[in-house]
Design a protein around this motif. Structure first.
Motif, short mmCIF file in Angstrom:
data_model
loop_
_atom_site.label_atom_id
_atom_site.label_comp_id
_atom_site.label_asym_id
_atom_site.label_seq_id
_atom_site.Cartn_x
_atom_site.Cartn_y
_atom_site.Cartn_z
N UNK A 105 0.84 -1.17 0.00
CA UNK A 105 0.00 0.00 0.00
C UNK A 105 0.88 1.23 0.00
N UNK A 106 0.44 2.22 -0.71
CA UNK A 106 1.14 3.49 -0.63
C UNK A 106 0.14 4.63 -0.77
N UNK A 107 0.43 5.69 -0.05
CA UNK A 107 -0.35 6.91 -0.15
C UNK A 107 0.61 8.01 -0.58
N UNK A 108 0.23 8.73 -1.60
CA UNK A 108 1.01 9.88 -2.05
C UNK A 108 0.22 11.13 -1.71
N UNK A 109 0.79 11.97 -0.85
CA UNK A 109 0.14 13.22 -0.48
C UNK A 109 0.54 14.29 -1.49
N UNK A 110 -0.46 14.94 -2.06
CA UNK A 110 -0.24 15.88 -3.16
C UNK A 110 -0.70 17.27 -2.71
N UNK A 111 0.24 18.21 -2.71
CA UNK A 111 -0.05 19.57 -2.30
C UNK A 111 0.54 20.54 -3.33
N UNK A 112 -0.24 20.84 -4.37
CA UNK A 112 0.26 21.71 -5.45
C UNK A 112 0.67 23.09 -4.94
N UNK A 113 1.76 23.59 -5.48
CA UNK A 113 2.31 24.88 -5.06
C UNK A 113 1.34 26.03 -5.33
N UNK A 114 0.47 25.89 -6.34
CA UNK A 114 -0.44 26.99 -6.67
C UNK A 114 -1.64 27.08 -5.72
N UNK A 115 -1.82 26.09 -4.84
CA UNK A 115 -2.88 26.15 -3.84
C UNK A 115 -2.33 26.69 -2.53
N UNK A 116 -3.20 27.17 -1.68
CA UNK A 116 -2.74 27.68 -0.38
C UNK A 116 -2.03 26.56 0.38
N UNK A 117 -1.01 26.90 1.17
CA UNK A 117 -0.30 25.87 1.91
C UNK A 117 -1.25 25.15 2.87
N UNK A 118 -1.26 23.81 2.83
CA UNK A 118 -2.16 23.08 3.71
C UNK A 118 -1.64 23.08 5.15
N UNK A 119 -2.56 23.24 6.08
CA UNK A 119 -2.24 23.18 7.50
C UNK A 119 -3.17 22.16 8.12
N UNK B 20 -3.28 1.38 10.26
CA UNK B 20 -2.61 2.35 11.11
C UNK B 20 -3.00 3.74 10.63
N UNK B 21 -2.72 4.77 11.43
CA UNK B 21 -3.05 6.13 10.99
C UNK B 21 -2.42 6.49 9.63
N UNK B 22 -1.27 5.93 9.32
CA UNK B 22 -0.62 6.23 8.04
C UNK B 22 -1.44 5.73 6.85
N UNK B 23 -2.39 4.83 7.09
CA UNK B 23 -3.23 4.29 6.01
C UNK B 23 -4.43 5.17 5.69
N UNK C 14 1.56 12.74 9.12
CA UNK C 14 1.07 12.56 7.76
C UNK C 14 -0.44 12.77 7.77
N UNK C 15 -0.88 13.82 7.10
CA UNK C 15 -2.30 14.16 7.12
C UNK C 15 -3.01 13.61 5.88
N UNK C 16 -4.21 13.09 6.07
CA UNK C 16 -5.02 12.68 4.92
C UNK C 16 -5.68 13.89 4.29
N UNK C 17 -6.36 13.67 3.17
CA UNK C 17 -7.25 14.69 2.65
C UNK C 17 -8.36 14.86 3.68
#
Length: 132
Positions: free
Chosen positions: A1-15, A69-72, A104-107
């Motif tokens: 299993x793998x999760x790729x977190x995607x946070x495009x630079x053109x969007x506001x920084x995720x917090x 686990x939470x990482x999932x 590691x935060x989910x959507x």
């Protein structure tokens, strides 16, 4: 299993969330909404942070029972009866999240709700996880 977190630079920084999460794996776990119910079915905690901690712990317990686990976690939705209070407590809620679930935060989304199933509940969390 793998999760790729995607946070495009053109969007506001995720917090405290990721803008998108791409998941690969073989087992999808749908986690029912969890509030601050204890083992006897009573809401515990008088404050939003207390209830958030218990609701998150309950969500993670259900996930662990499914072998995760939470990482999932790929997605978590938070339902709050008072979104302004949720924003006011965001730093403390973030510390609770990091202590219980890591960095590691989910959507995520926070949705205002008039009320939850239990009148005393201030917050509810549900989620989707992807496991091997």
């Amino acid at each position: 299993m793998s999760l790729e977190r995607i946070n495009p630079a053109e969007l506001s920084p995720p917090t405290g969330f990721s803008h998108a999460v791409a998941a690969t794996g073989s087992r999808l776990v749908l986690l029912a909404g969890q509030t601050a119910l204890d083992g006897s079915g009573k809401v515990v905690g008088d404050t939003l942070p207390e209830q958030f901690e218990r609701a998150l712990a309950n969500l993670l317990a259900a996930l662990a029972a499914a072998g995760g686990t939470p990482a999932d976690l790929g997605r978590v939705t938070v339902y709050a009866v008072d979104v302004a209070a949720y924003r006011d407590h965001a730093p403390e809620l973030g510390r609770i999240w990091r202590r219980l679930a890591g960095r590691d935060y989910p959507a995520m989304a926070v949705i205002g709700a008039v009320r939850l199933w239990d009148d005393q509940a201030l917050v509810e969390l549900d989620g989707i996880a992807v496991l091997d």
